[in-house]
Design an enzyme around this catalytic site. Structure first.
Site, PDB file in Angstrom:
ATOM      1  N   HIS A   1       0.814  -1.216   0.000  1.00  0.00           N
ATOM      2  CA  HIS A   1       0.000   0.000   0.000  1.00  0.00           C
ATOM      3  C   HIS A   1       0.851   1.272   0.000  1.00  0.00           C
ATOM      4  O   HIS A   1       0.629   2.159   0.829  1.00  0.00           O
ATOM      5  CB  HIS A   1      -0.924   0.031   1.225  1.00  0.00           C
ATOM      6  CG  HIS A   1      -1.960  -1.049   1.260  1.00  0.00           C
ATOM      7  ND1 HIS A   1      -2.661  -1.374   2.409  1.00  0.00           N
ATOM      8  CD2 HIS A   1      -2.420  -1.880   0.296  1.00  0.00           C
ATOM      9  CE1 HIS A   1      -3.503  -2.357   2.148  1.00  0.00           C
ATOM     10  NE2 HIS A   1      -3.384  -2.681   0.863  1.00  0.00           N
ATOM     11  N   PRO A   2       1.815   1.435  -0.896  1.00  0.00           N
ATOM     12  CA  PRO A   2       2.620   2.662  -0.867  1.00  0.00           C
ATOM     13  C   PRO A   2       1.806   3.876  -1.305  1.00  0.00           C
ATOM     14  O   PRO A   2       1.064   3.820  -2.277  1.00  0.00           O
ATOM     15  CB  PRO A   2       3.741   2.358  -1.869  1.00  0.00           C
ATOM     16  CG  PRO A   2       3.139   1.372  -2.821  1.00  0.00           C
ATOM     17  CD  PRO A   2       2.234   0.520  -1.977  1.00  0.00           C
TER      18      PRO A   2
END
Length: 553
Positions: free
Chosen positions: A473-474
């Site tokens: 989930h960057p």
């Protein structure tokens, strides 16, 4: 026959992930404008994209994944992690976990309170609803007329139901829906599927409109840089079918390449931190200190428990007959293990009473393995993966050179903030309380990973360093807001560069409290609204003028 590739378009969209696909749909709805969508990857015809369990064969596959890695992380005892990002039509929605999640109302209210008007929960809820095609139909919090399909999962596991009951016995109530603004509780995840088949952004937003004569979609198109002329974003330099060319824009360039792709494209274009650009010998076209900074991600701790007396996928997939049964069940019913999202049961809880809203998310699976891509364990087990939803640690993304194919430096700096280590220790303690609840006792769970030897505070911190891994989930690397570290304003316009906008996970000032794909769809819907409400012809910049702009060296 596909339309000819022109020298100039009204809108050029870089990246055909969830945001790019939606924007191509919304902007090309006006037959009076010409839209170009550029994707470095290929088409999404690959069969494993569409079978839900196929993520196992898409992650780490250069056909569908950029195959990035982080640097060796001190906070993870020197381990480097695989860092999958979709390189295919649909972007990461073609290889992700398919979980439909919005986050919490407080996330968006905090964005607005930080100086980003128009991004509060009351503002974004209608956008979520507009894109959504929810299985339960239209309601106060859900929409039914959109393209982004949301369905229940097709599964039944006694072990998952026992974990849900154990969570309730531990103070985490059973709920039906995580997406009304308050996601506290335990439930089965809703997923982006259609009758047991992955529903990616390409299917949702492109499939029905590819024949619009004013829309061109290019795959295998690698954008080298954004070209500035007189300070304005005027063109993109693209390598396609073995040749390079510049394509001008009459209105806007919209970057949708994600939290890794967008900041690295800006840096290659001479837009970013002066020190970085000068160190690499790149001409500084426009200094923006925040490009590539503020990297945030959800670090998950995958706790594994051996069990007995209950079915898990480890046993089912461990035999020839079990595999055959799985295949037949999917073939005839589009159900069973092959239709499962990577995580099936979820829970949102607080690591301590001091947390104002849930700051932990669980992904619970009736299976176990050492890491993605490796075989399932040979013993019956389940995994309770827990992540800190609001980490304080911040990292960065930087190019190493001007080469498009040179992988960037990705340094999340996991667990570099002491507060994150405290939350990790509390998360392990809470997981152990849930597993010790009466509802699971019949299956005699025994902790396999990290193991019962880790007990005291420092031991639990060390366990987090040993088993922590990304949940992919960057966000945050082109932060929305004002101030020295901000990259875009609340209209998603890049500070100081007319004609350039960003609409992807990189603009999040702070990560949302949940999975990030559907918030990106919402961001793109917001961007489309902003663009269309403010659309007006601008001075035409010819391809010749663009080519004569100061080069990036």
């Amino acid at each position: 026959m596909a339309p000819l590739l022109l020298d100039s378009y009204d809108y050029v969209i870089v990246g055909a992930g969830p945001a790019g696909c939606l924007l191509a749909n919304r902007l090309s709805a006006d037959p009076g404008v010409r839209v170009l969508l550029l994707e470095a990857g290929g088409s999404d015809w690959h069969p494993w994209i569409h079978v839900p369990v196929g993520y196992l064969y898409c992650i780490g596959n250069p056909r569908t994944d950029w195959c990035y890695d982080t640097v060796a992380e001190p906070g993870l005892n020197g381990r480097a992690l695989r860092y999958p990002r979709g390189r295919v039509l649909g972007g990461s929605s073609s290889i992700n976990g398919m979980i439909y999640m919005r986050g919490q109302a407080a996330d968006y209210d905090a964005w607005a309170a930080a100086g980003n008007p128009g991004w509060a929960w009351k503002d974004v809820l209608p956008l979520f609803k507009r894109t959504e095609h929810h299985f339960a139909g239209e309601s106060v919090v859900h929409g039914a007329a959109g393209e982004w399909r949301v369905e229940r999962q097709r599964l039944s596991w006694d072990l998952l139901e026992a974990f849900r009951q154990a969570a309730a016995q531990s103070g985490i109530p059973s709920v039906e829906d995580f997406n009304g603004g308050d996601n506290e509780g335990c439930s089965y995840f809703q997923v982006n599927q259609r009758r047991g088949v992955r529903w990616n952004a390409s299917k949702a937003f492109l499939r029905g409109i590819r024949q619009r004569p004013n829309l061109r979609v290019l795959t295998g198109a690698e954008v080298q840089r954004v070209v500035l002329a007189d300070g304005r974003a005027s063109a993109v330099q693209v390598r396609w079918q073995g040749t390079e060319r510049q394509i001008a824009t009459q209105r806007e360039i919209i970057l949708c390449a994600g939290a890794i792709g967008t900041p690295t494209l800006l840096q290659r274009s001479g837009i970013g931190p002066r020190a970085l650009l000068q160190r690499l010998g790149i001409g500084v076209q426009h200094e923006l200190a925040g490009v590539g900074g503020n990297l945030q991600d959800h670090l998950q701790l995958r706790l594994v428990y051996r069990v007995s007396g209950v079915k898990t996928l480890n046993q089912v997939a461990g035999s020839l007959w079990g595999k055959l049964g799985m295949g037949l069940e999917y073939l005839f019913n589009r159900s069973g293990p092959l239709a499962m999202a990577p995580s099936q049961l979820g829970a949102f809880a607080r690591s301590s009473s001091e947390q104002p809203t849930p700051n932990l998310q669980y992904h619970v699976q009736p299976l176990s393995l050492e890491r993605f891509g490796e075989p399932l364990h040979g013993f019956p087990a389940f995994t309770a993966s827990v992540c800190n939803l609001r980490p304080h640690s911040r990292g960065r993304v930087e190019i190493r050179s001007l080469g498009v194919n040179d992988t960037p430096l990705i340094q999340p700096n996991y667990l570099s903030d002491e507060r994150d280590l405290d939350v990790a220790a509390d998360a392990i303690r809470l997981t152990r309380r849930i597993v010790a609840a009466p509802a699971l006792s019949a299956y005699r769970p025994e902790e396999y990973k990290p193991g019962p030897d880790y007990q005291e505070a420092e031991g639990l911190r060390e366990a987090a360093r040993d088993i922590g891994t990304t949940i992919f989930h960057p966000v945050g690397t082109c932060k929305m807001g004002s101030g020295a570290e901000a990259v875009v304003d609340a209209q998603l316009r890049v500070h100081g560069i007319p004609g350039l906008r960003i609409a992807d996970a990189s603009i999040m000032p702070r990560i949302v409290s949940g999975n990030t794909c559907s918030p990106v769809v919402m961001i793109a819907e917001k961007a489309a609204q902003l663009i269309l409400n403010g659309a007006a012809p601008v001075a035409v910049v010819s391809p010749v003028a663009a080519r004569e702009a100061e080069p990036v060296r």
